[in-house]
Scaffold this motif. Structure first.
Motif, PDB file in Angstrom:
ATOM      1  N   PRO A 185       0.227  -5.267   7.171  1.00  0.00           N
ATOM      2  CA  PRO A 185       1.635  -5.345   6.731  1.00  0.00           C
ATOM      3  C   PRO A 185       2.478  -6.241   7.623  1.00  0.00           C
ATOM      4  CG  PRO A 185       0.870  -3.085   6.607  1.00  0.00           C
ATOM      5  CD  PRO A 185      -0.204  -3.855   7.332  1.00  0.00           C
ATOM      6  N   LEU A 186       2.231  -6.203   8.936  1.00  0.00           N
ATOM      7  CA  LEU A 186       2.973  -7.056   9.856  1.00  0.00           C
ATOM      8  C   LEU A 186       2.664  -8.527   9.578  1.00  0.00           C
ATOM      9  CD1 LEU A 186       3.456  -6.394  13.634  1.00  0.00           C
ATOM     10  CD2 LEU A 186       3.024  -8.696  12.816  1.00  0.00           C
ATOM     11  N   LEU A 188       1.669  -9.845   6.748  1.00  0.00           N
ATOM     12  CA  LEU A 188       2.295 -10.225   5.484  1.00  0.00           C
ATOM     13  C   LEU A 188       3.797 -10.443   5.662  1.00  0.00           C
ATOM     14  CD1 LEU A 188       0.440  -7.806   3.018  1.00  0.00           C
ATOM     15  CD2 LEU A 188       0.021 -10.247   3.379  1.00  0.00           C
ATOM     16  N   GLY A 189       4.437  -9.582   6.457  1.00  0.00           N
ATOM     17  CA  GLY A 189       5.864  -9.754   6.716  1.00  0.00           C
ATOM     18  C   GLY A 189       6.145 -11.040   7.467  1.00  0.00           C
ATOM     19  N   TRP A 190       5.312 -11.349   8.459  1.00  0.00           N
ATOM     20  CA  TRP A 190       5.487 -12.560   9.255  1.00  0.00           C
ATOM     21  C   TRP A 190       5.259 -13.813   8.410  1.00  0.00           C
ATOM     22  CZ3 TRP A 190       6.957 -15.892  12.625  1.00  0.00           C
ATOM     23  CH2 TRP A 190       6.165 -16.965  13.004  1.00  0.00           C
ATOM     24  N   ARG A 239       4.107   1.052   8.274  1.00  0.00           N
ATOM     25  CA  ARG A 239       4.033  -0.161   7.452  1.00  0.00           C
ATOM     26  C   ARG A 239       5.403  -0.813   7.289  1.00  0.00           C
ATOM     27  NH1 ARG A 239      -0.095   1.596   2.497  1.00  0.00           N
ATOM     28  NH2 ARG A 239      -1.953   1.907   3.828  1.00  0.00           N
ATOM     29  N   ARG A 240       6.418  -0.007   7.022  1.00  0.00           N
ATOM     30  CA  ARG A 240       7.762  -0.563   6.822  1.00  0.00           C
ATOM     31  C   ARG A 240       8.245  -1.275   8.081  1.00  0.00           C
ATOM     32  NH1 ARG A 240      12.766   3.432   6.655  1.00  0.00           N
ATOM     33  NH2 ARG A 240      12.112   3.444   8.852  1.00  0.00           N
ATOM     34  N   GLN A 242       6.437  -2.457  10.490  1.00  0.00           N
ATOM     35  CA  GLN A 242       5.619  -3.643  10.725  1.00  0.00           C
ATOM     36  C   GLN A 242       6.157  -4.836   9.941  1.00  0.00           C
ATOM     37  OE1 GLN A 242       1.288  -3.467  10.587  1.00  0.00           O
ATOM     38  NE2 GLN A 242       1.356  -1.254  10.916  1.00  0.00           N
ATOM     39  N   VAL A 243       6.466  -4.604   8.679  1.00  0.00           N
ATOM     40  CA  VAL A 243       7.012  -5.686   7.849  1.00  0.00           C
ATOM     41  C   VAL A 243       8.331  -6.181   8.437  1.00  0.00           C
ATOM     42  CG1 VAL A 243       7.941  -6.265   5.575  1.00  0.00           C
ATOM     43  CG2 VAL A 243       5.850  -4.902   5.761  1.00  0.00           C
ATOM     44  N   CYS A 244       9.176  -5.249   8.857  1.00  0.00           N
ATOM     45  CA  CYS A 244      10.463  -5.636   9.452  1.00  0.00           C
ATOM     46  C   CYS A 244      10.258  -6.442  10.728  1.00  0.00           C
ATOM     47  CB  CYS A 244      11.297  -4.390   9.741  1.00  0.00           C
ATOM     48  SG  CYS A 244      11.896  -3.534   8.269  1.00  0.00           S
ATOM     49  N   GLY A 246       7.657  -8.343  11.491  1.00  0.00           N
ATOM     50  CA  GLY A 246       7.199  -9.677  11.106  1.00  0.00           C
ATOM     51  C   GLY A 246       8.322 -10.532  10.563  1.00  0.00           C
ATOM     52  N   LEU A 247       9.164  -9.949   9.706  1.00  0.00           N
ATOM     53  CA  LEU A 247      10.299 -10.688   9.153  1.00  0.00           C
ATOM     54  C   LEU A 247      11.276 -11.089  10.252  1.00  0.00           C
ATOM     55  CD1 LEU A 247      11.027  -8.602   5.913  1.00  0.00           C
ATOM     56  CD2 LEU A 247      10.144 -10.945   6.009  1.00  0.00           C
TER      57      LEU A 247
END
Length: 310
Positions: A185-186, A188-190, A239-240, A242-244, A246-247
């Motif tokens: 997830p990280l 994908l966010g990145w 997961r949430r 991680q995405v944050c 990366g973003l």
């Protein structure tokens, strides 16, 4: 059979340690690394020495047995993060024929784990990516030191081999993160954030979209994405979040590049890790079940937080 978190951490450390060793050997013999042959040797020696010295000081302070005196498997898992930090700094920094900048990066990276920590729920966590923060400190202190040129990963190979090298790194890194670190997830966010910042910059500035997206095709980006930003010890677990994370790294990168800051990937990650540490500290003050201490001591029975490479 499902592996426990400690078993997955151990497997991830050992696989990453083996991977970075193989890549370093191939880099200096087949691919075209331009650092001196002794650079990784000196960097690893400095990192391991720093780890042992600092662990000895902490163990003496806490009146516990140093972890490098345990069982062979546990000792290997304890020393592997420092080994990986030294190898990563040696691979990614370029200081011509001088060793000391790489030595400093390795020592700073290891020391950051002991100096800057956040205690959450009774467990002490380091918050700065060791390899990355060591590299950033050296880049800030020495203007003549740079990041190893990305072309060196394929400098001595020709034809389709130039595409095979990053492809192998991408596949191996993706499998490692999918099976052991759980940081997909990280990633994908990145990657999604990187594409998003490239589109925004192309729409509102005079940069072309192709130029803004081009770094994503390079070996350096693959290494950073699969082996640097996904450090389990300094990134979120949910997961949430991680995405944050990366973003946020992608947004910081876009801002830095827009202001013409070179080596934006490394600075962006350090800034994001620091911001996350601040958020954790503020949340801990507001939540009674969390406590924060920087730096903090580990007890003898407390397991080491998961760390990965470089």
């Amino acid at each position: 059979m499902t592996k426990s978190p400690s078993e997955r951490r151990s497997a991830a450390l050992r696989r990453f340690g083996a991977s970075i060793t193989v890549l370093t050997v191939l880099g200096h013999t087949v691919l075209g690394f331009e650092q001196a042959y002794l650079t990784p040797v000196v960097a690893v020696f400095a990192a391991l020495t720093a780890e042992i010295v600092l662990e000895s000081v902490e163990a003496a302070t806490a009146r516990r047995r140093p972890r490098y005196l345990g069982k062979p498997g546990a000792v290997a898992d304890f020393l592997l993060p420092a080994y990986i930090t030294g190898m990563a700094c040696a691979m990614l920094l370029y200081a011509n024929d001088r060793f000391m900048p790489t030595v400093l990066a390795s020592v700073v990276g290891v020391a950051s784990k002991y100096v800057v920590r956040v205690r959450i729920g009774g467990k002490s966590r380091h918050v700065l990516n060791p390899s990355n923060v060591g590299i950033v400190v050296v880049l800030l202190l020495f203007g003549w030191v740079g990041i190893a040129p990305p072309y060196e990963f394929t400098e001595w190979v020709t034809g389709w081999w130039g595409a095979i090298v990053p492809a192998v790194l991408l596949i191996a890194g993706t499998m490692l993160n999918a099976k052991l670190t759980g940081k997909v997830p990280l990633i994908l966010g990145w990657v999604g954030g990187f594409l998003g910042q490239a589109l925004v910059r192309a729409l509102f500035t005079d940069i072309s979209l192709v130029s803004a997206v081009l770094p994503i095709t390079g070996t350096a980006f693959v290494l950073f994405t699969n082996y640097m930003i996904t450090d389990p010890g300094t990134t979120p677990s949910s997961r949430r979040n991680q995405v944050c994370f990366g973003l946020a790294t992608a947004v910081v990168y876009g801002v830095l590049v827009q202001f013409h800051v070179v080596f934006g990937l490394f600075f962006a990650l350090t800034i994001t890790c620091a911001l996350r540490a601040v958020v954790l500290a503020v949340a801990a003050r507001k939540s009674p079940q969390w406590t924060v201490l920087v730096p903090a001591q580990r007890t003898a029975a407390e397991p080491m937080p998961a760390r990965e490479p470089a």
